[in-house]
Design a protein around this motif. Structure first.
Motif, PDB file in Angstrom:
ATOM      1  N   GLY A 299       0.764  -1.230   0.000  1.00 27.39           N
ATOM      2  CA  GLY A 299       0.000   0.000   0.000  1.00 27.39           C
ATOM      3  C   GLY A 299       0.795   1.280   0.000  1.00 27.39           C
ATOM      4  N   ASP A 300       2.120   1.178  -0.214  1.00 30.22           N
ATOM      5  CA  ASP A 300       2.928   2.403  -0.193  1.00 30.22           C
ATOM      6  C   ASP A 300       3.009   3.066  -1.565  1.00 30.22           C
ATOM      7  OD1 ASP A 300       4.588   0.711  -1.597  1.00 30.22           O
ATOM      8  OD2 ASP A 300       6.318   0.918  -0.247  1.00 30.22           O
ATOM      9  N   GLY A 301       2.325   2.485  -2.551  1.00 32.89           N
ATOM     10  CA  GLY A 301       2.329   3.066  -3.880  1.00 32.89           C
ATOM     11  C   GLY A 301       3.534   2.712  -4.719  1.00 32.89           C
ATOM     12  N   ILE A 302       4.437   1.883  -4.189  1.00 29.76           N
ATOM     13  CA  ILE A 302       5.641   1.479  -4.918  1.00 29.76           C
ATOM     14  C   ILE A 302       5.621  -0.034  -5.105  1.00 29.76           C
ATOM     15  CG2 ILE A 302       8.165   1.472  -4.931  1.00 29.76           C
ATOM     16  CD1 ILE A 302       8.071   3.868  -3.034  1.00 29.76           C
ATOM     17  N   ASN A 303       5.600  -0.475  -6.330  1.00 23.56           N
ATOM     18  CA  ASN A 303       5.604  -1.908  -6.658  1.00 23.56           C
ATOM     19  C   ASN A 303       4.430  -2.661  -6.046  1.00 23.56           C
ATOM     20  OD1 ASN A 303       8.077  -1.685  -8.093  1.00 23.56           O
ATOM     21  ND2 ASN A 303       9.225  -1.844  -6.172  1.00 23.56           N
ATOM     22  N   ASP A 304       3.299  -1.991  -5.866  1.00 22.93           N
ATOM     23  CA  ASP A 304       2.133  -2.668  -5.304  1.00 22.93           C
ATOM     24  C   ASP A 304       1.510  -3.647  -6.293  1.00 22.93           C
ATOM     25  OD1 ASP A 304       2.201  -1.499  -2.789  1.00 22.93           O
ATOM     26  OD2 ASP A 304       1.006   0.223  -3.403  1.00 22.93           O
ATOM     27  N   PHE A 305       1.732  -3.430  -7.580  1.00 28.02           N
ATOM     28  CA  PHE A 305       1.190  -4.274  -8.623  1.00 28.02           C
ATOM     29  C   PHE A 305       2.309  -4.672  -9.585  1.00 28.02           C
ATOM     30  CE2 PHE A 305      -2.266  -1.718  -7.074  1.00 28.02           C
ATOM     31  CZ  PHE A 305      -3.366  -2.572  -7.048  1.00 28.02           C
ATOM     32  N   LEU A 306       2.099  -5.799 -10.268  1.00 28.69           N
ATOM     33  CA  LEU A 306       3.026  -6.198 -11.316  1.00 28.69           C
ATOM     34  C   LEU A 306       2.746  -5.350 -12.556  1.00 28.69           C
ATOM     35  CD1 LEU A 306       5.188  -8.018 -12.602  1.00 28.69           C
ATOM     36  CD2 LEU A 306       3.348  -9.654 -13.137  1.00 28.69           C
ATOM     37  N   GLU A 307       3.674  -4.470 -12.887  1.00 29.07           N
ATOM     38  CA  GLU A 307       3.526  -3.586 -14.028  1.00 29.07           C
ATOM     39  C   GLU A 307       4.591  -3.912 -15.068  1.00 29.07           C
ATOM     40  OE1 GLU A 307       3.254   0.541 -13.047  1.00 29.07           O
ATOM     41  OE2 GLU A 307       2.188   0.159 -11.163  1.00 29.07           O
ATOM     42  N   ILE A 308       4.150  -4.273 -16.264  1.00 25.60           N
ATOM     43  CA  ILE A 308       5.049  -4.617 -17.364  1.00 25.60           C
ATOM     44  C   ILE A 308       4.800  -3.619 -18.489  1.00 25.60           C
ATOM     45  CG2 ILE A 308       5.725  -6.387 -19.027  1.00 25.60           C
ATOM     46  CD1 ILE A 308       4.843  -8.493 -17.060  1.00 25.60           C
ATOM     47  N   PRO A 309       5.675  -2.638 -18.661  1.00 33.96           N
ATOM     48  CA  PRO A 309       5.429  -1.563 -19.640  1.00 33.96           C
ATOM     49  C   PRO A 309       5.196  -2.073 -21.058  1.00 33.96           C
ATOM     50  CG  PRO A 309       7.254  -0.992 -18.195  1.00 33.96           C
ATOM     51  CD  PRO A 309       6.919  -2.420 -17.909  1.00 33.96           C
ATOM     52  N   GLU A 310       5.848  -3.166 -21.433  1.00 34.87           N
ATOM     53  CA  GLU A 310       5.727  -3.660 -22.804  1.00 34.87           C
ATOM     54  C   GLU A 310       4.295  -4.050 -23.172  1.00 34.87           C
ATOM     55  OE1 GLU A 310       9.992  -4.088 -21.680  1.00 34.87           O
ATOM     56  OE2 GLU A 310       8.054  -4.429 -20.705  1.00 34.87           O
ATOM     57  N   LEU A 311       3.456  -4.353 -22.172  1.00 34.18           N
ATOM     58  CA  LEU A 311       2.092  -4.765 -22.481  1.00 34.18           C
ATOM     59  C   LEU A 311       1.260  -3.640 -23.074  1.00 34.18           C
ATOM     60  CD1 LEU A 311       1.139  -7.097 -19.502  1.00 34.18           C
ATOM     61  CD2 LEU A 311       2.145  -7.653 -21.693  1.00 34.18           C
ATOM     62  N   ALA A 312       1.701  -2.396 -22.892  1.00 37.97           N
ATOM     63  CA  ALA A 312       0.988  -1.274 -23.498  1.00 37.97           C
ATOM     64  C   ALA A 312       1.043  -1.346 -25.022  1.00 37.97           C
ATOM     65  CB  ALA A 312       1.568   0.047 -23.012  1.00 37.97           C
ATOM     66  N   LEU A 313       2.018  -2.079 -25.557  1.00 38.51           N
ATOM     67  CA  LEU A 313       2.146  -2.222 -27.003  1.00 38.51           C
ATOM     68  C   LEU A 313       1.165  -3.235 -27.565  1.00 38.51           C
ATOM     69  CD1 LEU A 313       6.054  -2.366 -27.181  1.00 38.51           C
ATOM     70  CD2 LEU A 313       4.583  -0.368 -27.577  1.00 38.51           C
ATOM     71  N   SER A 314       0.523  -3.995 -26.699  1.00 44.66           N
ATOM     72  CA  SER A 314      -0.365  -5.069 -27.153  1.00 44.66           C
ATOM     73  C   SER A 314      -1.547  -5.193 -26.200  1.00 44.66           C
ATOM     74  CB  SER A 314       0.397  -6.395 -27.232  1.00 44.66           C
ATOM     75  OG  SER A 314      -0.457  -7.437 -27.652  1.00 44.66           O
ATOM     76  N   PRO A 315      -2.609  -4.416 -26.424  1.00 43.68           N
ATOM     77  CA  PRO A 315      -3.790  -4.529 -25.541  1.00 43.68           C
ATOM     78  C   PRO A 315      -4.381  -5.934 -25.522  1.00 43.68           C
ATOM     79  CG  PRO A 315      -3.918  -2.553 -26.907  1.00 43.68           C
ATOM     80  CD  PRO A 315      -2.769  -3.372 -27.435  1.00 43.68           C
ATOM     81  N   ASN A 316      -4.217  -6.677 -26.608  1.00 42.66           N
ATOM     82  CA  ASN A 316      -4.668  -8.071 -26.638  1.00 42.66           C
ATOM     83  C   ASN A 316      -3.516  -8.956 -26.173  1.00 42.66           C
ATOM     84  OD1 ASN A 316      -7.297  -7.550 -27.810  1.00 42.66           O
ATOM     85  ND2 ASN A 316      -6.210  -7.067 -29.705  1.00 42.66           N
ATOM     86  N   ASN A 317      -3.546  -9.311 -24.901  1.00 45.63           N
ATOM     87  CA  ASN A 317      -2.473 -10.118 -24.323  1.00 45.63           C
ATOM     88  C   ASN A 317      -3.043 -11.142 -23.358  1.00 45.63           C
ATOM     89  OD1 ASN A 317      -2.491  -8.941 -21.487  1.00 45.63           O
ATOM     90  ND2 ASN A 317      -2.125  -7.078 -22.684  1.00 45.63           N
ATOM     91  N   HIS A 318      -2.173 -12.001 -22.869  1.00 46.90           N
ATOM     92  CA  HIS A 318      -2.594 -13.073 -21.970  1.00 46.90           C
ATOM     93  C   HIS A 318      -1.488 -13.304 -20.952  1.00 46.90           C
ATOM     94  CE1 HIS A 318      -4.033 -17.532 -21.439  1.00 46.90           C
ATOM     95  NE2 HIS A 318      -4.407 -16.751 -20.442  1.00 46.90           N
ATOM     96  N   MET A 319      -1.807 -13.118 -19.672  1.00 48.98           N
ATOM     97  CA  MET A 319      -0.833 -13.246 -18.589  1.00 48.98           C
ATOM     98  C   MET A 319      -1.148 -14.470 -17.747  1.00 48.98           C
ATOM     99  SD  MET A 319       1.647 -12.196 -16.526  1.00 48.98           S
ATOM    100  CE  MET A 319       1.972 -10.460 -16.854  1.00 48.98           C
ATOM    101  N   MET A 320      -0.111 -15.272 -17.441  1.00 53.98           N
ATOM    102  CA  MET A 320      -0.226 -16.380 -16.504  1.00 53.98           C
ATOM    103  C   MET A 320       0.945 -16.320 -15.527  1.00 53.98           C
ATOM    104  SD  MET A 320      -1.406 -19.615 -18.911  1.00 53.98           S
ATOM    105  CE  MET A 320      -0.154 -19.277 -20.157  1.00 53.98           C
TER     106      MET A 320
END
Length: 383
Positions: A299-320
């Motif tokens: 909850g400190d606002g740093i690394n609270d979620f898994l953020e992968i910048p490259e996914l912005a290049l492909s809105p149609n994606n699949h994460m496991m």
């Protein structure tokens, strides 16, 4: 453990010079809504026992067996037997099968005898000491994880189908496919071009008519290092009924290490293949690695979620995302930074609100717009 159990009297049956104790149903037996029935003896079912709405349990410091000419159907069933519950005819589950202690054991030479999960049914509690040792099946479901293994370990197979399966079944064999106990030999020297090695440690049998992909995991006794020192070269392979050789079944790069990991196939029709196992490419595959990530959902606002910048290049994606044992803990189509240490998979129901334990996890992500696949590691600090 089931409480307020209804104890059912049993009949003493004789067969030749041998006698056994069992509950012998030749009529119309039923567990009503909220009812509980405990079997502390064997069950012989030659009558109607398929409109159950309560809980049935099989309990013994030794073993129990389910026999008869008709398959019983239980809404909820639990197994607590020291040396196993033996199925000599099929058993259906309409809601939940809870594995507490002792295997559910079927007959490998008779794949028609299964613990069968109906369209909304699911397993729970499966572990190395309690699972299906033999064949499990599913009816009326599209995606399912079979709680199968051998006498020592749980070795699940996850099935993801393109449509509803009228019937699919799976079993695990800790055997060399060159000399299996229940099948003709599947020579590891007979393999399609591009396959360098085939596992001689284990294999799975999968039956089904719907195009599907599968997820298999390896552990220390899979001896993956004998196939390749690079886990990205590990693939799911199947013995083709048409070509009588091992063929690659496609899929993304495998993730993990030489002790624990997961391999996912591409789409194939299970009935086209006799058995499945791990193989290794003869040449390196061209897959791209992303960074290793750190997730600390405090909850400190740093690394609270898994953020992968490259996914912005492909809105149609699949994460496991998978844990070190290869169990899927998170899956999302069109991922937009939702993972914060909580599982969205049904196989993680213990302390769900508290989040997954801290440690190393694997991820596989496909960028469908770009026809690219990536994999890597993340460290979850969930304290």
């Amino acid at each position: 453990m089931m409480k307020n159990t209804l104890y059912i009297p049993f009949l003493l049956l004789s067969a030749g010079l041998c006698a056994q104790t069992a509950l012998y149903n030749t009529g119309n037996l039923r567990i009503h809504d909220g009812g509980e029935m405990g079997f502390h003896t064997d069950l012989i079912n030659d009558g109607s026992f398929d409109e159950n709405q309560g809980l049935a349990g099989f309990y013994s410091t030794d073993s129990r067996s389910i026999n008869g000419s008709l398959p019983p159907t239980f809404q909820d069933v639990e197994f607590l037997t020291q040396t196993g519950t033996f199925l000599n005819n099929p058993v259906n589950v309409s809601n939940n099968a809870n594995f507490i202690s002792g295997d559910v054991i079927t007959i490998p030479a008779q794949p028609g005898i299964t613990l069968n999960f109906l369209d909304t049914a699911f397993p729970s509690g499966e572990n190395n000491a309690s699972k299906v040792n033999g064949y499990a099946s599913v009816s009326g479901q599209q995606d399912f994880t079979f709680p199968v293994g051998d006498s020592e370990q749980l070795r699940q197979l996850s099935l993801n189908s393109e449509g509803i399966n009228n019937l699919a079944k799976a079993a695990y064999f800790f055997e060399d496919p060159n000399s299996p106990s229940e099948f003709p030999a599947f020579s590891t020297n007979s393999r399609a071009n591009g396959i360098n090695e085939i596992s001689t440690s284990e294999f799975w049998r999968l039956e089904g008519s719907v195009p599907s992909s599968v997820q298999l995991t390896w552990n220390n006794r899979s001896d993956i290092a004998s196939l390749s020192e690079d886990v990205e070269e590990i693939v799911v392979v199947g013995w083709s009924k048409i070509t009588n050789q091992w063929e690659m079944l496609g899929g993304p790069a495998s993730v993990g290490d030489l002790i624990n990991g997961v391999a996912i196939s591409g789409s194939f029709i299970p009935d086209d293949y006799e058995v499945l196992t791990f193989g290794a490419f003869g040449e390196p595959r061209d897959f791209l690695d992303l960074e290793n990530y750190f997730v600390s959902p405090n909850g400190d606002g740093i690394n609270d979620f898994l953020e992968i910048p490259e996914l912005a290049l492909s809105p149609n994606n699949h994460m496991m995302i998978f844990d070190r044992q290869g169990s899927k803990v998170f899956e999302k189509t069109n991922y937009t930074n939702e993972f914060n240490g909580l599982s969205n998979q049904n196989n993680f129901v213990i302390n769900r609100e508290g989040g997954l334990p801290s440690g190393v996890y694997f991820y596989i992500v496909s960028l469908d717009d770009l026809n690219l696949e990536f994999q890597g590691f993340l460290y979850l600090a969930n304290d």
